[in-house]
Design an enzyme around this catalytic site. Structure first.
Site, mmCIF file in Angstrom:
data_model
loop_
_atom_site.group_PDB
_atom_site.id
_atom_site.type_symbol
_atom_site.label_atom_id
_atom_site.label_comp_id
_atom_site.label_asym_id
_atom_site.label_seq_id
_atom_site.Cartn_x
_atom_site.Cartn_y
_atom_site.Cartn_z
ATOM 1 N N PHE A 1 -14.556 -2.774 0.506
ATOM 2 C CA PHE A 1 -15.371 -1.653 0.234
ATOM 3 C C PHE A 1 -15.134 -1.159 -1.046
ATOM 4 C CE2 PHE A 1 -13.829 -1.495 5.008
ATOM 5 C CZ PHE A 1 -14.849 -2.522 5.175
ATOM 6 N N GLU B 1 -18.610 4.900 0.212
ATOM 7 C CA GLU B 1 -18.163 4.195 -0.998
ATOM 8 C C GLU B 1 -18.819 4.193 -2.394
ATOM 9 O OE1 GLU B 1 -18.413 2.770 1.870
ATOM 10 O OE2 GLU B 1 -16.530 2.756 2.786
ATOM 11 N N ARG C 1 -1.812 -4.957 3.197
ATOM 12 C CA ARG C 1 -1.672 -4.103 4.078
ATOM 13 C C ARG C 1 -0.254 -4.452 4.711
ATOM 14 N NH1 ARG C 1 -2.902 -5.946 10.023
ATOM 15 N NH2 ARG C 1 -2.540 -3.955 11.158
ATOM 16 N N SER D 1 -4.510 4.765 5.966
ATOM 17 C CA SER D 1 -4.309 3.433 5.672
ATOM 18 C C SER D 1 -4.067 3.158 4.210
ATOM 19 C CB SER D 1 -5.749 2.643 5.841
ATOM 20 O OG SER D 1 -6.154 2.754 7.296
ATOM 21 N N HIS E 1 -5.658 -3.506 1.717
ATOM 22 C CA HIS E 1 -6.065 -4.584 2.595
ATOM 23 C C HIS E 1 -6.800 -5.849 2.233
ATOM 24 C CE1 HIS E 1 -5.050 -1.060 5.069
ATOM 25 N NE2 HIS E 1 -5.214 -1.584 6.209
ATOM 26 N N ARG F 1 0.712 -1.311 0.110
ATOM 27 C CA ARG F 1 -0.118 0.081 -0.074
ATOM 28 C C ARG F 1 0.897 1.362 0.032
ATOM 29 N NH1 ARG F 1 -2.182 0.907 6.248
ATOM 30 N NH2 ARG F 1 -0.635 -0.700 7.064
#
Ligand code: TPP
Ligand code: MG
Lengths: 317, 281
Positions: free
Chosen positions: A86, A61, A170, A40, A112, A13
């Site tokens: 998501f 989203e 992640r 994140s 993630h 990421r």
């Protein structure tokens, strides 16, 4: 055997975040949208550098995907950022109608992904996203293996016209592909040459495939290891060429065996060059809480599992 | 009349449980959990009519749904301390093979949980469904729900909110954890939500505030009023004004502890502010 060195563990990421930062500087049309997960997704730097090109949509989203589709009209190149779950399941019809069917140049960037999300558990660990996305006509599906490749892919997809699903993860993992790589969408990367088996891996499983190949080599088994960063369009030529030589294949992915890379490879081979195949993938199950290593071990997604699968598949030749 | 001393003690113990759970696995969500400790203690001890044995169908008892599933630490602590499963099991929070998953789920069969949550914005819909089934079953018990304020940014909530008012789902009390915080900052900063009360009212709900959302007395009396409002043709919304991270000074009034665990030193500090009452698990 070629040697690959981990230059220091990094999260994929962050490769996305750093790629986006670079894009921000060199491409004025790149805009970014995020749904309350800026940290994140490592989008902070882009946001700081270009506040006017960063859109915080809140925890919404579906609206984010719709807005991104709209922003392409007039020439912007939107990059959306949220967790893989998501980014896909949550907003499937928005992607289907407003992005894929409408042919919009949206880059859906999903972190993630898979089990390695870890402790948050199954509600957040999507293992179906590759399938969901590859089923959409016109969607390009990419799952990168390390920091360098994720950064390169992020930059490359801005120059590609069309909807893209970019999947990454992640945890900090081995960083071993070249920093200056020329990322070519749809082009497989041959990492090892062998004659006994083809190992086709994507995402976090690519490093595991290399580790497996080392062990196999010590036991006198040589493997072609192919990094399939682009699951759709699949590099049919590279896979068929290799399987013609080795006569069997193991596919490896952090995804359900239904709908994943393995199925794409099986479909290809069954129509063009049938060969025994084993699948390293989750077995139609949800994930659960745990550390990334524990989960990859429990669900059989690591080098040891690949070695076992190779033993099985070579016996079936 | 509630035994407030006992309830206060329980709140402090619940705070310890929250902190110790997230510290052990260095993950999870202490901020929202701490902010809702008093609400959960009041709900399970003074407000809900609950049967002794847990059944999925929950017939002839009140039901509770947690929509903002990330505050599982407070939910697990209060469920355990209400007898749904052994308190020692809190030790397994977020570990491999545990029933105490990162976000609440029915998948591992943990008593007290009736639907998975974690992906935000789905709890009010499920609660409406359960409330409608209660009506079909001629069961006069209530359905309680808690959701986050940031969570209300999800559009599905507003589909549900519209449905519930339009269809007189009046056996439902939705509480909103109005702490003004979410992951990337304050709700005003991330996505200003305007007047939440006016929005619920415009959609046709009976809305009330509990201004002191971390005060047991205020919660209990406020929620009793909310209960009286049920059965009158409108769903009921309670805006619970809470402080994120409540009870641990360095965690309060900030989004910083939304999803971050304390380190050893911070845990010690936080626990010293909340000395043992009922005994740690
Ligand atoms: C659909 C969905 N999008 C994003 C997330 C990631 N996420 C988890 S909690 C959270 C913030 C929630 O804010 P709020 O409801 O106010 O809870 P609080 O931070 O106050 O505990 C986000 C964005 C999620 N769990 N689900
Ligand atoms: Mg909040």
């Amino acid at each position: 055997m070629k040697k690959y060195t981990d230059t220091g563990k990094k999260d994929t990421r962050s490769g996305f975040g750093d790629g986006l930062t670079e894009l921000g500087k060199k491409n004025k049309d790149v805009v970014a949208l995020c749904a309350d997960l800026t940290g994140s997704l490592k989008m902070d730097e882009f946001k700081e550098n270009h506040p006017e090109r960063f859109f915080q949509v809140g925890i919404a989203e579906a609206n984010m995907i719709g807005m991104a589709a709209g922003m392409t009209i007039g020439g912007k190149i939107p990059f959306t950022g949220t967790f893989a779950n998501f980014s896909t399941g949550r907003v499937y019809d928005q992607i289907r109608q407003s992005v894929a069917y409408s042919g919009k140049n949206v880059k859906i960037c999903a972190s993630h992904a898979g089990l390695t999300l870890g402790e948050d558990g199954a509600t957040h660990q999507i293992l179906e996203d590759i399938g969901l996305m590859k089923m959409l006509p016109g969607m390009t599906v990419i799952n990168t293996c390390d920091y360098n490749q994720t950064k390169a892919a992020t930059i490359a997809i801005a120059d590609f016209e069309g909807p893209v699903y970019l999947r990454f993860g992640r945890p900090k993992v081995a960083n071993f592909t070249p920093a200056d790589q020329n990322f070519q969408i749809g082009k497989a990367v041959q990492l090892q040459e062998g004659t006994d088996v083809t190992i086709v891996a994507t995402g976090h499983l690519v490093w595991e495939a290399l580790e497996a190949a080392k062990t196999l080599n010590e036991n006198g088994v040589t493997a072609d290891v192919i990094n399939i960063h682009t699951i759709k369009p699949l590099d049919a030529e590279a896979i068929i060429k290799s399987v013609k030589k080795t006569g069997c294949v193991v596919t490896a992915e952090e995804h359900n065996f239904l709908g994943g890379l393995g199925e794409s490879v099986a479909r290809l081979l069954s129509t063009q060059h049938p060969a025994p195949q084993e699948f390293i993938a989750t077995q139609d199950t949800f994930g659960e809480s745990g550390t990334p290593e524990q989960l990859m071990d429990k669900y059989g997604l690591n080098a040891a599992a690949i070695v076992n699968a190779v033993t099985k598949v070579t016996a079936r030749k | 009349m509630a035994d407030y001393k006992a309830l206060e003690d329980l709140v402090i113990q619940v705070r310890r449980d929250i902190l110790r759970q997230v510290h052990k696995v260095n993950s999870g969500h202490p901020g929202g959990s701490l902010g809702c400790a008093e609400f959960f203690v009041a709900l399970y001890n003074e407000l809900m009519e609950r049967n002794d044995d847990f059944t999925m169908d929950g017939k002839n008892e009140d039901l509770f749904f947690l929509s903002n599933g990330h505050i599982s630490p407070v939910f697990y602590s209060v469920l355990a301390r209400s007898g749904y499963f052994p308190v020692e099991e809190l030790n397994t929070f977020r570990l491999l093979n545990s029933r105490l998953q990162g976000h609440p789920t029915t998948h591992e069969g943990l008593p007290g949980i009736r639907i998975a949550s974690g992906s935000l914005g789905q709890g009010i819909s499920a609660s409406i469904g359960a409330a409608l089934t209660k009506k079909l079953n001629k069961d006069t018990h209530l359905v309680y729900t808690l959701c986050g304020d940031g969570e209300l940014q999800e559009g599905q909530n507003w589909e549900a909110i519209m449905y519930a008012a339009g269809n007189k789902v009046d056996n439902l009390i939705v509480s909103v954890d109005l702490n003004g915080q979410q992951i990337d900052g304050s709700t005003d900063h991330v996505l200003p939500m305007g007047n939440v009360k006016a929005k619920f009212e415009a959609f046709g709900w009976d809305v009330m505030d509990i201004e002191k959302g971390n005060d047991l007395k205020a919660i209990i009396s406020g929620m009793k009023k909310a209960k009286e409002k049920t059965g009158n043709g409108k769903p009921v919304c309670v805006l619970l004004h809470t402080v994120m991270g409540n009870g641990v000074d360095f965690m309060m009034h900030t989004h910083a502890w939304h999803g971050k665990a304390p380190n050893d030193q911070q845990l010690e500090d936080a626990l010293s502010q909340n000395p043992v009452t009922l005994g740690d698990y």
